[in-house]
Design an enzyme around this catalytic site. Structure first.
Site, PDB file in Angstrom:
ATOM      1  CB  CYS A 111      12.599  41.124   6.033  1.00  0.00           C
ATOM      2  SG  CYS A 111      14.299  39.802   5.956  1.00  0.00           S
ATOM      3  CG  HIS A 146      12.427  43.153   2.061  1.00  0.00           C
ATOM      4  ND1 HIS A 146      11.392  42.829   1.288  1.00  0.00           N
ATOM      5  CD2 HIS A 146      13.106  42.618   3.439  1.00  0.00           C
ATOM      6  CE1 HIS A 146      11.010  42.150   1.212  1.00  0.00           C
ATOM      7  NE2 HIS A 146      11.677  41.556   2.576  1.00  0.00           N
TER       8      HIS A 146
END
Length: 331
Positions: free
Chosen positions: A305, A289
Site C-alpha cells: 500500500c 493509509h
C-alpha cells in the site's frame, strides 16, 4: 545561486540535547526558532555545523505550504529534500530539493510564527491510551483499540512533530497533567481544494495530489510497497474513505505475519497497521493509509500500500472524492 546542500548541513545533535540545567537550549527557544533566517543558518553552519532553529522553522513553513516534510524533527534528510522539491514545483522555482535564498525568500512570505505555546487539556490527558501493543497480530486481534501509548505521543502527532523533539523542547514537562504549558510547532490548516488526481511516485517515495486544473494541492513523503509485496501499477480510483479503520488480515491475500495462518480482524486505532485513516482504492486490498511510526515514512517498506503519516493521510482523505479521484502509480 546555490548556497549549500542538505547533505552538507551536518549534525544537529548538540543543539537538540537538553542542557544540564534541565532547560531546553536557548537556541531552541520559541523566540529563537521564530526568528531563525536563512542568513542565520549560513552563519551558524560555518561556525559549529548546527542550525536546529532554522531547520525547524523551514520544516514548519513547508508543512504549512502543504509540502509535507513528514515529521518535523529539526534534522536534514530525504523527506525535507522532497518537501523542498515539492514546494519548488508549486512555486515554479528550479527544482532540485536544495535550500537557496530564492526559495527561502518565497517561503517566508508566510510571516506567521513557527512555534507557539499550548496548554494541555483534560481531553488530552484522558484519552484512550494503551500501555502495550503486541507485535503479533493474533494477540492484537484480541484487543479493542490500538491507541496512542500516552499523551506525549498523541501531542507529537497533533502538532506534526517527532516525539523526541517535543520532549527536547519541553524538558521535564508533565505531558499527562492538564494545565501544563508546552512549546509546540504551529502547522497549518488542511487545504480546501478538492483533489482530482494523485500521482504516487515509487522511485521518489512521494505522493503528489493535483486539482482539476493540474495545480498541486499537496505533496507528502510516502512509503510505497516493497520487493515482496509491490504496490499496484497503472491507474486506479479512490473507492471509499474510512477513519479509524479496522484491518482485515488474510495471509492468503496479504502477507505472512508471524505464525498467523487464519483471517483476523485487527482493531482500529492510530497505532494499528493502517493508522488512523484508510483511503480505499479500486484494486482489492490496496489503499493509502496512515501509520503507527511516522518517523519511518520512506525509511521502511510497506506491504504494497501507500503509507503516509496519520496527519497527512487524514488531510488527504478530506480532499479526495470516491468514484472520481484517480490514483496513478509512477515507476
Amino acid at each position: 545561486m546555490k548556497i549549500l546542500s542538505i547533505a552538507a548541513m551536518g549534525t544537529l545533535l548538540a543543539a537538540l540535547l537538553p542542557s544540564a540545567s534541565g532547560a531546553a537550549p536557548a537556541s531552541l527557544s520559541k523566540e529563537a526558532i521564530n526568528a531563525a533566517t536563512f542568513d542565520d543558518w549560513q552563519a551558524r553552519q560555518g561556525a559549529d555545523g548546527t542550525a536546529a532553529p532554522f531547520l525547524i522553522r523551514l520544516q514548519v513553513l513547508l508543512d504549512r505550504a502543504h509540502a509535507s516534510p513528514g515529521v518535523i524533527d529539526g534534522f536534514p534528510g530525504d523527506n525535507t529534500q522532497k518537501a523542498i522539491r515539492a514546494y519548488e514545483m508549486m512555486r515554479g522555482l528550479p527544482v532540485d530539493g536544495e535550500p537557496d535564498a530564492d526559495m527561502w525568500n518565497v517561503l517566508v512570505v508566510d510571516e506567521g510564527e513557527a512555534m507557539t505555546t499550548y496548554e494541555i487539556t483534560e481531553d488530552d490527558v484522558s484519552g484512550r491510551y494503551v500501555d502495550t501493543i503486541p507485535d503479533d497480530y493474533g494477540e492484537r486481534a484480541k484487543m479493542d483499540w490500538l491507541g496512542y501509548h500516552d499523551p506525549a505521543e498523541m501531542l507529537a502527532e497533533k502538532f506534526h512533530m517527532d516525539e523526541e523533539l517535543l520532549k527536547t523542547l519541553n524538558p521535564g514537562a508533565d505531558f499527562a497533567t492538564a494545565g501544563t504549558t508546552i512549546l509546540v510547532t504551529k502547522p497549518g490548516e488542511v487545504p480546501t481544494t478538492k483533489v482530482a488526481r494523485i500521482v504516487v511516485d515509487k522511485s521518489a517515495g512521494r505522493l503528489v495530489a493535483y486539482d482539476d486544473k493540474g495545480e498541486i494541492v499537496l505533496a507528502d513523503p510516502a512509503t510505497i510497497g516493497s520487493d515482496e509485496t509491490p504496490s499496484p501499477s497503472g491507474t486506479v480510483t479512490v473507492n471509499a474513505i474510512a477513519a479509524d479503520p479496522t484491518y482485515s488480515y488474510n495471509p492468503k491475500k496479504n502477507f505472512q505475519q508471524g505464525d498467523n495462518d487464519k483471517v483476523l480482524t485487527i482493531p482500529p486505532g492510530p497505532n494499528g497497521p493502517v493508522g488512523s485513516m484508510w483511503i480505499d482504492l479500486s484494486k482489492p486490498t490496496y489503499g493509502i493509509h496512515g501509520t503507527a511510526k511516522p518517523d519511518l515514512i520512506d525509511k521502511s517498506q510497506s506491504h504494497g500500500c501507500v503509507r503516509l503519516t496519520n496527519w497527512d493521510a487524514e488531510a488527504l482523505a478530506q480532499l479526495v472524492e470516491p468514484g472520481q479521484t484517480v490514483v496513478e502509480f509512477k515507476e
